[in-house]
Scaffold this active site. Structure first.
Site, PDB file in Angstrom:
ATOM      1  CD  GLU A   1      -2.400  -6.159   4.754  1.00 27.91           C
ATOM      2  OE1 GLU A   1      -2.661  -4.979   5.046  1.00 27.91           O
ATOM      3  OE2 GLU A   1      -1.763  -6.478   3.720  1.00 27.91           O
TER       4      GLU A   1
ATOM      5  CG  HIS B   1      -4.241  -3.216   2.418  1.00 24.74           C
ATOM      6  ND1 HIS B   1      -3.292  -2.849   3.347  1.00 24.74           N
ATOM      7  CD2 HIS B   1      -4.850  -2.068   2.029  1.00 24.74           C
ATOM      8  CE1 HIS B   1      -3.328  -1.547   3.522  1.00 24.74           C
ATOM      9  NE2 HIS B   1      -4.261  -1.044   2.728  1.00 24.74           N
TER      10      HIS B   1
ATOM     11  CB  CYS C   1      -0.999  -0.030   1.157  1.00 25.10           C
ATOM     12  SG  CYS C   1      -2.343   1.188   0.958  1.00 25.10           S
TER      13      CYS C   1
END
Length: 204
Positions: free
Chosen positions: A183, A181, A78
Site C-alpha cells: 500500500e 508494504h 509486513c
C-alpha cells in the site's frame, strides 16, 4: 468482499485506502462472521510480534484465521507476514499462527543500517499469481528489523540486504505474505494488491 483484520496493529487505513483506490469492496473488521463471509482476507501489521499475537489472541480470531486461510486467499502484510510463521525470537520466543513453516528473527548484519528501511528491488524465486504483469525491475518499500527464515519452496520473492531477505512468501495455495508494504509501494504495490484480488476472483 475483502476483510481487512482490525486488531489494533496499525496501517489498516492505508491498506483500506489502497483497496478503495482500486475500487474493490472491503471492510475493516474484527468479527469472526465477517472473515467467514469474506472472499479473501488481509492481515496487516506494524509493531512487535509478541504484542501482535497477544492482540490477535484477545480478539478471538486466531482459530478463525487458521481455518479461513485454508479455504480462501489470505495476505499478510509486513508484521502480518511474519505472524504467518511458526515462531519469532523478537523479545524472546513467541509462537505464531503456524501457517507457513519457518521462524522470524532479527536481521543480523552489523555493517548495515537496521531497520531495513526504504526502496529495494524484488527478485523472483518462483512464479506466483501476485507477480502477473510485473517486470524484473520492480521496487517496493520496506520498513522492518526482523525477517523470515523459511524453506526455499515457500520463498517466492526476495530482496538483497546483506543476503536474501524474504519479500513474498507463500504456502503455494491460498496463503501469501509480503514483508514490504504494498500500500506504500506505488504502482508496483497497487498491482500486487490488484493481482491478489484477481486471484480471489479466479478461485472463488
Amino acid at each position: 468482499m475483502i476483510a481487512v483484520i482490525d486488531y489494533g496493529a496499525g496501517n489498516i487505513f492505508s491498506v483500506k485506502n489502497a483497496l478503495d483506490y482500486l475500487g474493490y469492496e472491503n471492510k475493516l473488521t474484527n468479527r469472526k462472521e465477517d472473515l467467514e463471509r469474506a472472499d479473501s482476507i488481509i492481515l496487516p501489521g506494524v509493531g512487535a510480534f509478541p504484542w501482535a499475537m497477544n492482540m490477535l489472541s484477545l480478539s478471538g480470531l486466531i482459530g478463525t484465521i487458521r481455518e479461513q486461510s485454508q479455504v480462501k486467499p489470505f495476505l499478510g502484510i509486513c508484521l502480518g507476514m511474519q505472524l504467518l510463521f511458526e515462531e519469532s525470537y523478537e523479545f524472546g520466543e513467541c509462537g505464531g499462527l503456524g501457517l507457513i513453516p519457518g521462524y522470524v528473527d532479527r536481521i543480523n548484519e552489523p555493517d548495515l543500517v537496521i531497520p531495513h528501511m526504504g526502496w529495494n528491488r524484488l527478485a523472483y524465486n518462483h512464479s506466483c499469481p501476485l507477480f502477473k504483469g510485473l517486470t524484473d525491475d520492480e521496487y517496493v518499500y520496506f520498513v522492518h528489523s526482523y525477517k523470515a527464515f523459511c524453506d526455499d519452496k515457500n520463498l517466492y520473492a526476495y530482496c538483497e540486504y546483506g543476503g536474501r531477505v524474504p519479500a513474498i512468501v507463500s504456502d503455494g495455495k491460498y496463503i501469501f505474505g509480503a514483508q514490504f508494504h504494498p500500500e506504500k509501494s506505488g504502482k508496483t504495490g497497487l498491482k500486487l494488491l490488484d493481482n491478489f484480488v484477481r486471484f480471489t476472483e479466479e478461485v472463488r
